[in-house]
Write a protein that holds these residues in place. Structure first.
Motif, mmCIF file in Angstrom:
data_model
loop_
_atom_site.group_PDB
_atom_site.id
_atom_site.type_symbol
_atom_site.label_atom_id
_atom_site.label_comp_id
_atom_site.label_asym_id
_atom_site.label_seq_id
_atom_site.Cartn_x
_atom_site.Cartn_y
_atom_site.Cartn_z
ATOM 1 N N LYS A 117 -60.582 33.685 -23.316
ATOM 2 C CA LYS A 117 -59.215 33.903 -23.773
ATOM 3 C C LYS A 117 -58.372 34.684 -22.761
ATOM 4 O O LYS A 117 -57.234 34.289 -22.465
ATOM 5 C CB LYS A 117 -59.231 34.605 -25.130
ATOM 6 C CG LYS A 117 -59.514 33.681 -26.305
ATOM 7 C CD LYS A 117 -58.420 32.646 -26.466
ATOM 8 C CE LYS A 117 -58.626 31.783 -27.688
ATOM 9 N NZ LYS A 117 -57.565 30.742 -27.805
ATOM 10 N N SER A 316 -51.196 31.326 -26.770
ATOM 11 C CA SER A 316 -52.529 31.783 -26.369
ATOM 12 C C SER A 316 -52.767 33.225 -26.804
ATOM 13 O O SER A 316 -53.832 33.570 -27.330
ATOM 14 C CB SER A 316 -52.685 31.654 -24.848
ATOM 15 O OG SER A 316 -53.923 32.157 -24.412
ATOM 16 N N ALA A 320 -55.568 34.605 -29.474
ATOM 17 C CA ALA A 320 -56.651 35.366 -28.858
ATOM 18 C C ALA A 320 -56.909 36.676 -29.592
ATOM 19 O O ALA A 320 -58.061 37.080 -29.776
ATOM 20 C CB ALA A 320 -56.324 35.654 -27.394
ATOM 21 N N ASN A 354 -56.844 42.218 -25.499
ATOM 22 C CA ASN A 354 -56.784 40.938 -24.802
ATOM 23 C C ASN A 354 -55.796 41.003 -23.636
ATOM 24 O O ASN A 354 -56.053 40.464 -22.553
ATOM 25 C CB ASN A 354 -56.364 39.839 -25.775
ATOM 26 C CG ASN A 354 -56.227 38.492 -25.117
ATOM 27 O OD1 ASN A 354 -57.193 37.895 -24.653
ATOM 28 N ND2 ASN A 354 -54.999 37.986 -25.067
#
Length: 411
Positions: A117, A316, A320, A354
């Motif tokens: 990710k 994304s 994630a 992340n």
């Protein structure tokens, strides 16, 4: 004052994300926009030449684009059965947990949260930065430091948006998805007009020079499937999806065929203007197309490519954070990643984690090395998750399956 008492007014360790009766859920339109917006990034605008390079000619190139869409749809239908059978966020994680046990799920969570990710997020933000900076450096490549600074700035903005509000992140996703569909529509309509004017010479004898090598065809599929990646993103937020039994499969059935049709029509439009050899040497196919067809408005193409990549990066990031949240909730990550903001109902620690990891991938690497680092492991987990559909047909027969993928039974 202990750490737990310090965070208690702001954070809550919750067994799940906000329930479907809150205003912070994701509806059908936002679900479709998440799928479409994450799948359509920079690939279809920048580098369809990789599929043409390995397929050898126009005909097989268009067939491979279509076949990649069919494969993505079949994979997504497996995910639709899994997502309506196990209504938990986290994408592949809860499915691997149910089918193969905690060890496989643990390995998947660490591989995806630490590598897949963040590297995907880094790839997309680097693409955004590269094509945002290019117009300011005509005739030369933008300095690497400028590209990476822009990528980091866009990353920080996207993480902040997703930490502030689920609704805000959904609105951003919807806007940029609409923007990228506008430029696709412009390219497709321009291609249709050119076809009507008789610009079909590049589409005649479409199979001349086709590559029959199994390895070359495999590489063509590999590059095509990379452009379709993102079809599984809605499964990462199942707990935040309003009426998932209806909206999850419906968003998949609408979103992925829509992307497939867009990709094929855009490639046909490219071939109305560019010969295969011209397409192969073009650094940015959509930009070259715009320069030849849309002048003096050709500047809209790089602008909308930037919109496209920013929207894909937002999608994304949005998904994630949910995987880190779910794996933290199950005890496979540090517990703080499973905390949700009481004020904003977003898994902010997971989103920030992340983002920090993505920063580390942006600083030393380039896009191509990140793609090579990312792709093989990602598709291995896709295959393992599809296999879990078959495994749970035998091991978890008692689970309710509102959507069931199976061949048509004949009388």
């Amino acid at each position: 004052m202990g750490f737990k008492s310090f965070i208690s007014p702001i954070w809550l360790h919750r067994p799940s994300l906000p329930s479907s009766n809150t205003i912070l859920t994701v509806g059908l339109l936002s679900g479709i926009c998440l799928i479409v917006g994450t799948m359509i990034g920079s690939g279809i605008f920048i580098s369809p030449k990789s599929v043409l390079l390995y397929s050898g000619s126009v005909g097989p190139c268009l067939l491979i684009w279509t076949a990649c869409g069919v494969l993505s749809t079949l994979g997504a239908l497996c995910y639709a059965e899994l997502g309506t059978m196990i209504t938990k966020s986290g994408g592949e994680y809860p499915y691997l947990m149910e089918a193969f046990g905690s060890i496989v799920a643990y390995l998947y969570s660490w591989t995806t949260v630490i590598v897949l990710k963040p590297s995907s997020f880094a790839i997309i933000t680097l693409s955004f930065a590269e094509y945002t900076a290019t117009p300011f450096y005509p005739g030369c490549t933008p300095p690497t430091v400028i590209i990476k600074c822009l990528a980091i700035a866009s990353l920080l903005i996207i993480v902040a948006i997703n930490c502030i509000s689920v609704k805000l992140a959904s609105y951003v996703q919807n806007f940029f998805t609409a923007a990228k569909l506008v430029i696709i529509l412009v390219i497709v309509v321009a291609g249709i007009v050119l076809l009507a004017q008789g610009k079909t010479q590049n589409l005649s004898n479409a199979f001349d020079g086709s590559s029959m090598s199994f390895g070359a065809i495999g590489l063509a599929f590999y590059n095509g499937l990379w452009a379709y990646d993102g079809w599984n993103q809605l499964n990462f937020i199942t707990e935040e999806l309003r009426n998932p039994y209806r909206n999850l499969p419906l968003a998949i059935i609408i979103g992925i065929p829509l992307v497939t049709v867009c990709y094929v029509l855009v490639n046909i439009a490219y071939f109305t203007v560019l010969t295969p050899s011209e397409l192969l040497v073009s650094p940015a196919v959509a930009v070259t197309f715009g320069d030849r067809v849309l002048y003096p408005l050709s500047w809209i193409v790089p602008l909308f490519v930037a919109f496209s990549t920013f929207g894909a990066a937002n999608g994304s990031c949005f998904t994630a954070g949910r995987l880190a949240f779910v794996s933290g909730r199950e005890g496979h990550m540090v517990k703080i990643l499973s905390y949700v903001s009481l004020r904003r109902y977003t898994p902010s620690p997971a989103l920030i984690f992340n983002g920090i990891l993505s920063l580390f991938y942006i600083i030393p690497a380039d896009i191509n090395s990140l793609i090579n680092y990312f792709s093989f492991a990602q598709w291995a987990f896709y295959g393992l998750t599809a296999l879990s559909v078959i495994v749970m047909r035998f091991t978890r027969k008692e689970l309710h399956r509102p959507v069931r993928v199976r061949p048509v039974e004949r009388d």
